[in-house]
Motif scaffolding. Structure first.
Motif, PDB file in Angstrom:
ATOM      1  N   ALA A  40      47.805 -58.894  73.356  1.00 24.23           N
ATOM      2  CA  ALA A  40      47.304 -57.671  72.723  1.00 24.23           C
ATOM      3  C   ALA A  40      45.783 -57.652  72.709  1.00 24.23           C
ATOM      4  CB  ALA A  40      47.845 -57.560  71.301  1.00 24.23           C
ATOM      5  N   PHE A  41      45.181 -58.781  72.355  1.00 23.56           N
ATOM      6  CA  PHE A  41      43.720 -58.842  72.299  1.00 23.56           C
ATOM      7  C   PHE A  41      43.117 -58.617  73.683  1.00 23.56           C
ATOM      8  CE2 PHE A  41      39.581 -60.879  72.261  1.00 23.56           C
ATOM      9  CZ  PHE A  41      39.051 -60.444  71.053  1.00 23.56           C
ATOM     10  N   SER A  42      43.710 -59.230  74.701  1.00 24.12           N
ATOM     11  CA  SER A  42      43.205 -59.073  76.066  1.00 24.12           C
ATOM     12  C   SER A  42      43.332 -57.629  76.532  1.00 24.12           C
ATOM     13  CB  SER A  42      43.963 -60.009  77.014  1.00 24.12           C
ATOM     14  OG  SER A  42      43.798 -61.358  76.638  1.00 24.12           O
ATOM     15  N   ALA A  43      44.469 -57.006  76.233  1.00 27.92           N
ATOM     16  CA  ALA A  43      44.684 -55.624  76.654  1.00 27.92           C
ATOM     17  C   ALA A  43      43.685 -54.677  76.003  1.00 27.92           C
ATOM     18  CB  ALA A  43      46.117 -55.195  76.318  1.00 27.92           C
ATOM     19  N   PHE A  44      43.466 -54.833  74.718  1.00 28.81           N
ATOM     20  CA  PHE A  44      42.512 -53.958  74.027  1.00 28.81           C
ATOM     21  C   PHE A  44      41.077 -54.262  74.453  1.00 28.81           C
ATOM     22  CE2 PHE A  44      45.861 -53.647  70.555  1.00 28.81           C
ATOM     23  CZ  PHE A  44      46.208 -52.346  70.897  1.00 28.81           C
ATOM     24  N   ALA A  45      40.775 -55.530  74.719  1.00 29.86           N
ATOM     25  CA  ALA A  45      39.421 -55.892  75.138  1.00 29.86           C
ATOM     26  C   ALA A  45      39.077 -55.272  76.485  1.00 29.86           C
ATOM     27  CB  ALA A  45      39.282 -57.414  75.215  1.00 29.86           C
ATOM     28  N   VAL A  46      40.066 -55.174  77.370  1.00 29.97           N
ATOM     29  CA  VAL A  46      39.840 -54.596  78.700  1.00 29.97           C
ATOM     30  C   VAL A  46      39.757 -53.073  78.627  1.00 29.97           C
ATOM     31  CG1 VAL A  46      40.848 -54.274  80.976  1.00 29.97           C
ATOM     32  CG2 VAL A  46      40.883 -56.531  79.920  1.00 29.97           C
ATOM     33  N   GLY A 294      51.010 -63.733  61.911  1.00 29.92           N
ATOM     34  CA  GLY A 294      51.639 -62.433  61.778  1.00 29.92           C
ATOM     35  C   GLY A 294      50.654 -61.370  61.324  1.00 29.92           C
ATOM     36  N   ALA A 295      49.829 -61.716  60.337  1.00 34.12           N
ATOM     37  CA  ALA A 295      48.814 -60.775  59.867  1.00 34.12           C
ATOM     38  C   ALA A 295      47.782 -60.503  60.956  1.00 34.12           C
ATOM     39  CB  ALA A 295      48.128 -61.331  58.619  1.00 34.12           C
ATOM     40  N   THR A 296      47.442 -61.521  61.721  1.00 31.36           N
ATOM     41  CA  THR A 296      46.473 -61.353  62.817  1.00 31.36           C
ATOM     42  C   THR A 296      47.001 -60.380  63.864  1.00 31.36           C
ATOM     43  OG1 THR A 296      45.618 -63.596  62.497  1.00 31.36           O
ATOM     44  CG2 THR A 296      45.185 -62.551  64.620  1.00 31.36           C
ATOM     45  N   PHE A 297      48.258 -60.549  64.227  1.00 28.50           N
ATOM     46  CA  PHE A 297      48.855 -59.665  65.232  1.00 28.50           C
ATOM     47  C   PHE A 297      48.908 -58.225  64.733  1.00 28.50           C
ATOM     48  CE2 PHE A 297      52.782 -57.773  67.094  1.00 28.50           C
ATOM     49  CZ  PHE A 297      52.303 -57.645  68.391  1.00 28.50           C
ATOM     50  N   VAL A 298      49.325 -58.036  63.489  1.00 29.96           N
ATOM     51  CA  VAL A 298      49.412 -56.687  62.926  1.00 29.96           C
ATOM     52  C   VAL A 298      48.041 -56.031  62.866  1.00 29.96           C
ATOM     53  CG1 VAL A 298      49.940 -55.372  60.837  1.00 29.96           C
ATOM     54  CG2 VAL A 298      51.506 -57.153  61.608  1.00 29.96           C
ATOM     55  N   THR A 299      47.033 -56.785  62.447  1.00 27.86           N
ATOM     56  CA  THR A 299      45.680 -56.236  62.332  1.00 27.86           C
ATOM     57  C   THR A 299      45.112 -55.874  63.697  1.00 27.86           C
ATOM     58  OG1 THR A 299      45.274 -57.576  60.355  1.00 27.86           O
ATOM     59  CG2 THR A 299      43.348 -56.650  61.460  1.00 27.86           C
ATOM     60  N   ILE A 300      45.316 -56.722  64.694  1.00 30.66           N
ATOM     61  CA  ILE A 300      44.817 -56.437  66.040  1.00 30.66           C
ATOM     62  C   ILE A 300      45.491 -55.195  66.601  1.00 30.66           C
ATOM     63  CG2 ILE A 300      44.827 -57.262  68.431  1.00 30.66           C
ATOM     64  CD1 ILE A 300      44.291 -60.050  67.384  1.00 30.66           C
ATOM     65  N   MET A 301      46.802 -55.096  66.422  1.00 32.39           N
ATOM     66  CA  MET A 301      47.523 -53.923  66.916  1.00 32.39           C
ATOM     67  C   MET A 301      47.044 -52.655  66.211  1.00 32.39           C
ATOM     68  SD  MET A 301      49.635 -54.643  69.350  1.00 32.39           S
ATOM     69  CE  MET A 301      50.629 -53.157  69.293  1.00 32.39           C
ATOM     70  N   THR A 302      46.912 -52.716  64.896  1.00 31.66           N
ATOM     71  CA  THR A 302      46.478 -51.541  64.140  1.00 31.66           C
ATOM     72  C   THR A 302      45.069 -51.121  64.528  1.00 31.66           C
ATOM     73  OG1 THR A 302      47.872 -52.216  62.266  1.00 31.66           O
ATOM     74  CG2 THR A 302      46.133 -50.598  61.834  1.00 31.66           C
ATOM     75  N   SER A 303      44.157 -52.094  64.625  1.00 32.43           N
ATOM     76  CA  SER A 303      42.765 -51.785  64.975  1.00 32.43           C
ATOM     77  C   SER A 303      42.671 -51.194  66.379  1.00 32.43           C
ATOM     78  CB  SER A 303      41.909 -53.053  64.878  1.00 32.43           C
ATOM     79  OG  SER A 303      41.939 -53.589  63.571  1.00 32.43           O
ATOM     80  N   GLY A 304      43.401 -51.788  67.323  1.00 30.91           N
ATOM     81  CA  GLY A 304      43.368 -51.277  68.686  1.00 30.91           C
ATOM     82  C   GLY A 304      43.924 -49.872  68.795  1.00 30.91           C
ATOM     83  N   LEU A 305      45.034 -49.625  68.117  1.00 30.65           N
ATOM     84  CA  LEU A 305      45.637 -48.292  68.169  1.00 30.65           C
ATOM     85  C   LEU A 305      44.755 -47.246  67.503  1.00 30.65           C
ATOM     86  CD1 LEU A 305      49.371 -49.179  67.428  1.00 30.65           C
ATOM     87  CD2 LEU A 305      48.369 -48.540  69.632  1.00 30.65           C
ATOM     88  N   LEU A 306      44.066 -47.642  66.431  1.00 34.83           N
ATOM     89  CA  LEU A 306      43.147 -46.707  65.782  1.00 34.83           C
ATOM     90  C   LEU A 306      41.979 -46.362  66.702  1.00 34.83           C
ATOM     91  CD1 LEU A 306      43.005 -48.062  62.114  1.00 34.83           C
ATOM     92  CD2 LEU A 306      43.979 -45.893  62.892  1.00 34.83           C
ATOM     93  N   LEU A 307      41.462 -47.357  67.420  1.00 30.79           N
ATOM     94  CA  LEU A 307      40.369 -47.101  68.361  1.00 30.79           C
ATOM     95  C   LEU A 307      40.829 -46.223  69.515  1.00 30.79           C
ATOM     96  CD1 LEU A 307      38.564 -50.573  68.508  1.00 30.79           C
ATOM     97  CD2 LEU A 307      37.726 -48.456  67.478  1.00 30.79           C
ATOM     98  N   MET A 308      42.117 -46.299  69.828  1.00 37.22           N
ATOM     99  CA  MET A 308      42.675 -45.447  70.877  1.00 37.22           C
ATOM    100  C   MET A 308      43.031 -44.061  70.344  1.00 37.22           C
ATOM    101  SD  MET A 308      45.158 -48.196  72.838  1.00 37.22           S
ATOM    102  CE  MET A 308      45.709 -46.983  74.034  1.00 37.22           C
ATOM    103  N   ARG A 309      42.731 -43.843  69.050  1.00 31.25           N
ATOM    104  CA  ARG A 309      42.967 -42.553  68.399  1.00 31.25           C
ATOM    105  C   ARG A 309      44.443 -42.174  68.356  1.00 31.25           C
ATOM    106  NH1 ARG A 309      37.883 -38.865  70.656  1.00 31.25           N
ATOM    107  NH2 ARG A 309      36.222 -40.292  69.960  1.00 31.25           N
TER     108      ARG A 309
END
Length: 343
Positions: A40-46, A294-309
């Protein structure tokens, strides 16, 4: 007593039934979450260049610290197979007590912070005592106390915020190490380490695991399960209070609505982090590291999706689906391990 407690723990499986350590690792929640986090982190970083900026990493780390603390609060009561729906209400009440002491009374932070945490533990004691004395499941007790705690807090504070806290409070929320790492995340990591030691090496921690794994056997071994349950709720209250204080440091104010109406905004993160991390809802097994992941994964997913609007509604739907899949995956993992004779 110690031998009896040890015999009840999930990790005391005979050596010939443990199976391959590599297989157990590959089937563990921790390994799966680590892979998902990396992907998830790699996908959002790219796809999102701003995702890896120093400020973005700082805000993500700070939110991970808060969400993990919320998850640890729920994990502490799931240990014995209980639930606490009042986690958010306790966190907000403790934050408001802190705001009153620090702003209205002028109590130094060195005393106001421990007082707020003790207050949260006191509310947890009320929950635990009610559960033990009434025999009613903690789901019902904490559903009622959630409304009671929140309602009394709103009445006493007249729904007014404490937004003139000492400058050190918002400064703590903004403080970063190396320009990227939030101090709030460091605090959470320290608490994670302390809880790992607590559950693994202390008598009370092992009693909590034993009472969750097999309450009847725990009673026969001399464990006072009632006191253990009350202790779990008190620990939950203290951790929820600490999460409320961390959220206060992030916002710079103690706000009655900081966890939503009745504190319900905390419920999904509270369940997601420990369940994704491998904590059994039936009790008897916890994973502090898994809750952090688990919290790290949820936060990364939420932050990435928010940045993707992506719309907030779809994000909530995604988190709910993740919780459902986590429960199903846990059942599947248990069946595989049981079929291989590893549990």
């Amino acid at each position: 007593m110690t031998d009896a407690i040890s015999s009840l723990r999930d990790d005391t499986v005979p050596e010939h039934r443990r199976g391959s350590g590599l297989v157990r690792l590959l089937l563990s929640n921790e390994f799966g979450l680590a892979v998902l986090i990396a992907l998830a982190f790699s996908a959002f970083a790219v796809s999102l260049p701003g995702f890896v900026s120093p400020f973005s990493l700082f805000t993500i780390g700070r939110q991970i610290g808060i969400d993990t603390m919320i998850g640890l609060a729920m994990m502490a009561v799931i240990v014995t197979g209980g639930l606490d729906l009042s986690v958010g209400a306790i966190g907000v009440c403790a934050a408001m007590v802190f705001g009153y002491l620090a702003q209205s009374v002028g109590v130094p932070l060195a005393f106001a912070i421990p007082a707020a945490i003790l207050f949260g533990a006191g509310l947890g004691f009320i929950n635990g005592y009610a559960v033990v004395r009434s025999g009613v499941h903690s789901f019902i007790i904490t559903l009622a106390s959630m409304s009671i705690f929140f309602g009394v807090m709103i009445f006493l504070t007249q729904a007014q915020s404490f937004n003139e806290l000492p400058a050190a409070v918002p400064a703590m929320g903004k403080l970063r190490l190396g320009g990227k790492v939030s101090v709030l995340l460091i605090v959470t990591l320290v608490i994670c380490a302390a809880l790992s030691v607590f559950y693994r090496y202390t008598v009370l921690g092992r009693q909590m695991l034993a009472a969750g794994a097999n309450p009847k056997a725990a009673k026969l071994s001399g464990i006072r399960t009632g006191r253990v349950i009350v202790s779990c709720h008190m620990l939950t209250g203290a951790l929820a209070a600490l999460a409320g204080l961390m959220l206060t440091a992030r916002t710079g104010a103690a706000v009655p609505s900081m966890a939503g109406q009745l504190g319900q905004d905390w419920l999904l993160p509270a369940f997601l982090a420990p369940v994704l991390g491998g904590t059994l809802l039936s009790g008897g097994r916890v994973s502090v590291i898994g809750t952090l992941l688990g919290a790290t994964f949820v936060t990364i997913m939420t932050s990435g999706l928010l940045l993707m609007r992506v719309g907030e509604f779809w994000i909530l739907a995604c988190l709910g689906l993740m919780l459902l899949l986590a429960v199903l995956a846990d059942r599947f993992r248990q069946q595989v391990l049981r079929a291989r004779g590893m549990i």
